[in-house]
Each structure stands twice: as structure tokens, then as C-alpha cells.
Design a protein around this motif. Structure first.
Motif, short mmCIF file in Angstrom:
data_model
loop_
_atom_site.label_atom_id
_atom_site.label_comp_id
_atom_site.label_asym_id
_atom_site.label_seq_id
_atom_site.Cartn_x
_atom_site.Cartn_y
_atom_site.Cartn_z
N HIS A 76 -36.01 -22.59 25.16
CA HIS A 76 -37.37 -22.93 25.62
C HIS A 76 -37.71 -24.40 25.35
CE1 HIS A 76 -38.09 -18.71 26.42
NE2 HIS A 76 -37.80 -18.40 25.18
N ILE A 77 -36.76 -25.27 25.58
CA ILE A 77 -37.02 -26.71 25.40
C ILE A 77 -36.49 -27.48 26.59
CG2 ILE A 77 -37.20 -26.79 22.88
CD1 ILE A 77 -34.26 -27.49 22.74
N ARG A 78 -36.93 -27.10 27.77
CA ARG A 78 -36.40 -27.71 28.99
C ARG A 78 -36.63 -29.23 29.02
NH1 ARG A 78 -39.18 -27.64 34.81
NH2 ARG A 78 -37.71 -29.02 35.85
N ALA B 186 -36.55 -31.76 27.12
CA ALA B 186 -36.11 -32.16 25.80
C ALA B 186 -35.22 -33.39 25.86
CB ALA B 186 -35.36 -31.01 25.13
N ASP C 119 -33.48 -33.44 20.49
CA ASP C 119 -33.97 -32.06 20.44
C ASP C 119 -32.82 -31.07 20.51
OD1 ASP C 119 -36.88 -32.58 20.44
OD2 ASP C 119 -36.52 -33.38 22.43
N TRP C 120 -31.86 -31.33 21.41
CA TRP C 120 -30.72 -30.42 21.54
C TRP C 120 -29.76 -30.56 20.38
CZ3 TRP C 120 -30.99 -26.38 24.43
CH2 TRP C 120 -31.80 -26.39 25.57
N TRP D 197 -31.38 -28.46 17.83
CA TRP D 197 -31.35 -27.02 18.14
C TRP D 197 -29.98 -26.42 17.84
CZ3 TRP D 197 -29.46 -23.26 21.62
CH2 TRP D 197 -30.21 -22.07 21.65
#
Length: 235
Positions: free
Chosen positions: A167-169, A171, A175-176, A179
């Protein structure tokens, strides 16, 4: 100055050796049906004078190769390009390329020829690839008169396609990285960001195979379908 003299002035002037190197560059093929593991990928990151697609310039190129399902540390590329009399913008605070480093850099023609020889006929991966594709394409056209036709896949699209549960389109790379809990010790220069993108891409290739996406052409098709759905839902 006449229109025709302006057009002539815009054509890059290359030495005979540079012309010969340019003529030997391979044509970029379409993505094939080999496995994701078998495909040689070049993971690219650029540092630029800014984010203006039409005015800013490429300052440095960093790239690493994914081959046989792993990062090949013997195949890495890094060049800083000379940019005379070009005012540096706020981006220098991020990438750290000051005037002395740029003055000591490589001639842009030779650096870009070196890079395209390194790429060969491989497809390219980048995070937010449209920016890198446009900036690299413009640099190649301006310096070499070369039209970039290599396929680019965007790791920033691959990640939400293959990992919707995040749910971090919208990003960024950080961020990735967070994650997936990747241990990245250096960021914000071209080589380090290319390496971080390559590590992320390897995880995503594994996720793709688990979803029966087995080849570069299948991955490109799924990305195109996903992007059309996203555009449709945004209206």
C-alpha cells in the motif's frame, strides 16, 4: 545566422575514432521470452544538475549489471561528466558533485560512448525510469546524435505491481528499501543508488516468478496493463 547554419551547428562533432565507436553500438532488441534470470539487465541511476527535463544536464552515470539472477560486481560503471560553465543547482547538496569533481570528469562524448558500450543490447532498469530515460536520451542525442531505443522498465512501478500489500504506490526508493528492510549503507550518488535499485529489483524478480511472470516480455506486458488500470482509476 540562417536556419540552416543553426541546424549544422547543432550537429555533434565527433572524432573519427568516436564515429567508429558510435557505428559499432548494437541495436537494442525487443524484450524476449528468456527467463528473468537469464536476461542481462543494466541497472542505471543518473545524477543531474536539476529536474528540468529540457534544460538540466547529466552530471554522472552509475550502473550495475544483474546477470544469472545476481548482481555481478565485476560489471559496474561509474563516470562523472565534465560540464563547463554550467551553474550547479540545489541538487549538488544531495549528490555532492561540486565544481572540482565535475571539472575533473570525463569528456561527455567519451563517457556516453563508454556507457552505451557497457550497456550493449541489454534492457535497462531504473527507479522512476522515465526521468532517467529522458535525460539519458537527450544527452545521447545532444552529444552523439544517437537515438536511444533501449527498453526501460521502471522499478518504481514493478514494486507496487508485485507487492500490492505494501500500500505504498506513490513511494520513493527509500520507502521500498525500508519496507523490504534492506541494509543500504550509502545513498544519493549514482553508483550507490544503482546498487540499491538492483538489490530491490532482485527481490521483485523473485516476486514476479512466484506470480508466474517468468520472462522480460511478460513483465513488460503486466506492467503496461497495470499502468493502464492505474490511469483509468485516477480519472
Amino acid at each position: 545566422m540562417s536556419l540552416f547554419s543553426w541546424l549544422r551547428a547543432a550537429t555533434p562533432t565527433l572524432t573519427l575514432e568516436q564515429q567508429q565507436r558510435l557505428a559499432k553500438l548494437p541495436e537494442a532488441p525487443t524484450l524476449n521470452d528468456c527467463s528473468l534470470r537469464e536476461q542481462r539487465w543494466v541497472v542505471l541511476d543518473l545524477e543531474t544538475t536539476g529536474l528540468n527535463l529540457n534544460k538540466d544536464l547529466v552530471l554522472s552515470i552509475g550502473a550495475v549489471v544483474i546477470e544469472d539472477g545476481a548482481i555481478d560486481f565485476s560489471q559496474q560503471f561509474e563516470r562523472t561528466l565534465q560540464r563547463h560553465a554550467h551553474k550547479l543547482g540545489p541538487s549538488v547538496l544531495l549528490h555532492g558533485l561540486g565544481p572540482s569533481a565535475i571539472a575533473a570528469g570525463s569528456d561527455p562524448v567519451d563517457a556516453l560512448l563508454d556507457f552505451m558500450e557497457f550497456v550493449g543490447d541489454s534492457p535497462l532498469l531504473a527507479f522512476h525510469a522515465p526521468f532517467d530515460q529522458h535525460m539519458l536520451g537527450r544527452a545521447l542525442k545532444d552529444s552523439l546524435g544517437y537515438r536511444l531505443q533501449h527498453k526501460f522498465l521502471d522499478v518504481a512501478d514493478m514494486a507496487p505491481l508485485l507487492c500490492p500489500q505494501a500500500h505504498i504506490r506513490e513511494a520513493g526508493l527509500d520507502d521500498w528499501i525500508n519496507w523490504f528492510q534492506l541494509q543500504i549503507y550509502e545513498r544519493h550518488n549514482a553508483s550507490a543508488d544503482a546498487m540499491a535499485t538492483a538489490e530491490l529489483a532482485l527481490i521483485l524478480f523473485s516476486r514476479a516468478r512466484a506470480q508466474q511472470i517468468d520472462s522480460p516480455s511478460q513483465l513488460q506486458q503486466r506492467l503496461s496493463q497495470w499502468k493502464r488500470r492505474q490511469q483509468k482509476h485516477s480519472f
